[in-house]
Design a protein around this motif. Sequence first.
Motif, mmCIF file in Angstrom:
data_model
loop_
_atom_site.group_PDB
_atom_site.id
_atom_site.type_symbol
_atom_site.label_atom_id
_atom_site.label_comp_id
_atom_site.label_asym_id
_atom_site.label_seq_id
_atom_site.Cartn_x
_atom_site.Cartn_y
_atom_site.Cartn_z
ATOM 1 N N ARG A 426 0.808 -1.148 0.106
ATOM 2 C CA ARG A 426 0.357 -0.353 0.143
ATOM 3 C C ARG A 426 0.585 1.251 0.393
ATOM 4 O O ARG A 426 2.241 1.615 0.407
ATOM 5 C CB ARG A 426 -1.450 -0.198 0.967
ATOM 6 N N HIS A 447 2.037 10.322 -9.128
ATOM 7 C CA HIS A 447 2.954 8.798 -9.301
ATOM 8 C C HIS A 447 4.323 8.823 -9.616
ATOM 9 O O HIS A 447 5.022 7.593 -8.917
ATOM 10 C CB HIS A 447 1.569 8.868 -10.088
ATOM 11 N N ASP A 488 -1.752 0.109 -5.924
ATOM 12 C CA ASP A 488 -2.623 1.425 -6.331
ATOM 13 C C ASP A 488 -2.313 2.460 -5.507
ATOM 14 O O ASP A 488 -2.468 2.346 -4.128
ATOM 15 C CB ASP A 488 -3.990 1.028 -6.482
ATOM 16 N N GLU A 490 -3.091 5.672 -2.615
ATOM 17 C CA GLU A 490 -3.779 6.615 -2.037
ATOM 18 C C GLU A 490 -3.231 7.330 -2.046
ATOM 19 O O GLU A 490 -2.985 8.306 -0.940
ATOM 20 C CB GLU A 490 -4.550 5.410 -0.431
#
Lengths: 553, 286
Positions: A426, A447, A488, A490
């Motif tokens: 995560r 990102h 992914d 967050e």
Amino acid sequence: MLGVPYNKVRIIAPAIGSSLGSKGYIFADGPLMLWIARELGRPIKWVDTRSGNARSTPHGRDHVAEAVLAGTRDGRIESISVKSYSNLGAYPVINAPGTPRTLFGQSITGAYDIEHPFFEVDAALTNTVQVGPIRGSGRSEAIFVIERMIDMYAREIGMDPADVRRLNMVSADQMPFENRLGWVYDSGDYVSALDRALEMVGYADVAAQREEARSRGKRLGVGIGSYVAVAGVGPSAKMGQQGLVSGTWGSAHMAVEPSGEVVVTTGAQPHGQSQQTTFAQIAADELGVPMEMVKVRHSDTAGSLYYGQASYGSRSLSVEGVAVQLAAQQIKDKARKHAAHLFQCDEEAVVYGEGKVYASFAPDQAVMTLQQVAFTLWLAWDLAPGMDPGLEARSFFDPPEFNYPFGSHVAVVEVDEETGQVDLVRYVAVNDFGTVVNPGVVDAQTHGNIGLGVGQALLEEVVHDEDGALLTDSYSTYPLIRATQLPDFELDRTETPTPNNPLGAKGAGDVSNPAVAPAVVNAVCDALGIDHIEMPLRPDRVWRAMTAEVAAA
Amino acid sequence: MIAAAYDYEAPGTLDDAYELAAQAGAVLLAGGQSLITELKRAAVSPRLVVDLRRIESLRASGDDGFGAMVTLDALAADPRVTAAPSALTDALEAIRDPQVRNRATIGGSVALVHQGADLPAVALALGALITITGPAGPRVVEAAGFVTAPARERLGQGEIVTAVRVPAPVPGSGSAYEKLPNPASGYAICGVAASVALSAEGKVEHAAVGLAGAGPTAVSLAATAQSLIGRQATEEHVAEAAAAAADGLQLPTDLAAPADYRAHLSRVLTARALRRAIRRATEGAH
């Protein structure tokens, strides 16, 4: 260069495939190609190879830092002292010492109020490929040191590392805050960004996850990386004090065509940061016209701009973008002056709104669209005394101060107990870039910053052999992070405008990179229950750390 | 950028290919995953590159198995492969890049045995049969003995790998492949393929283990496999066999990993591959 006068040279820098710090320089190859072209009397094409590029353009980071942090048993940090050795390689890039001296040295206090900070940097010339700035330059190295030291300190005194951060972070009511090394933090509530990140990751529930991971042969770890990163290059005089022989202001040229379309020429040099979009948004927003009406031009020395300062160091929006806003304001002023002349009223009675000028006393009768203003100014049949034809503006913005984006990231990793392989499961990032013009753009920048930081933490390593030959000169020997290795992300933001420019925008391009590598390494240290491990955290090194731990127990 | 000059031929028939392949300084080009990189790096300097792409028969699959020029992507979609999870499906699953899957071929991988290539180890564990054809006609060899041999001993003058046959699994058998990839190249730092066949009572009747990444050839972990045969397929016996997996191996230290870590991985991945192979054998997933 080659004796060709400045005004006979035209340079077009098209989509250059990103830069990340490495393309801000003149390398020997470029002038050599120009010389060859002139000798041959014909155009030549030059194609570099991947391995050639790896040998000739700067590598990044390469600091060896020795740090000592002192604090009380109850978690109050009193001093940090850092001695750093920075490799510049052979034939250093022009501003090479700026990264270790300024961007690294002055940033070592991170997001914290530390009474006694001290740093000393030795810059070393060596026989490696040159080392220069890369995304996050200097600040990534500095934040890595302080964020790792915080975790080691927390472990030493038996406090939760999140609590140590909370206790020592600069608070909102201390702003503006001088970090005692030359940076003046502008605005923000650092603790609230940290708390938001911890809430998102479910920090309180981590213990249960650890046991579940154990049952699968994995050791779970959580790591925090908090940062403040100087951005918005910059106040020219301050950059000059740092030794840079260049202005660093922003500039823009804006013209409204007789047909109503707006052309903005920016001093930024977009190469992946989407200024074509964000600057069009700024112009459209200020002028009250649809964004589709705005075209952003850039990266051509034959353009209408006096001098483009380019894009680097998270400066474009908060410096060049502000220049776009100022140019639009000048356009509006001229439109109002011209309208006052045609409406035969005082300028004060003319209002600019929603892409129109109108008289406040007769908004439906005395009204012109921006296109009509531009067209009548182009015709120049009826101008006020002293009014020039055309609707264009030229603006400059030299910020009074840098700006200071900040945030906190949290990484959750699982380490395979047998192989030492680290899986990032995560990644939570809460950033504050001040006023955001385009959320999609800043998220995409984030990102990229996370991907690069994870790659640095887990994979990337330049290796030379003992004769100085570069062994990692291809993508089969130099690993980059891949999408399949990333979860992914967050993401969330807090939004605290900077007082240092009228947009309130802070830098976003490379500023969130510094948090990433320490968050990942802190997470792995947490998973393994160890003080420290050197990047990159390749499985064999992690395995060795686990083996050493077993041997010690 | 490929700097050195060489001749290039793309024959349309196997007969022409044998003749060209027999010339001095000739190399065969299948999917190019290894050769093109080596040409770019000037690691090889052939006089002639013989491209097999125009020989249609090499893309067909028949009694002698998969045609040598069948791509990994085509292989992954072949019903004979997808029928049940196996070491082969595991290995193909681990190679995710579409570019590689669309170019790389089973014949090229097995014939060349690039260090860390997955399929030679899988071929070893599954007892693949390799058809080699040359001017004198075809001969069939076992993967064991071929992918474990030095490059110069694998093919005679003018010979080409034309097909690779993976025997269909028998009831009670299972296989699996475990890999830790080099994060840069995608090749295995260490890869272990294992296959087992169990009796109705759960006794190991056959076992084979192939190791990738150990050096310039695939390695058969024959002693490890042998130590299991005749014993019950229990966790204890697997752990015992895997613990000795690296014994006697000469493992390399290079940029990707040190030798002692490779030895450790050989043991860990052998245990994992054997466990999954046994699970597949007992669950009837052949």
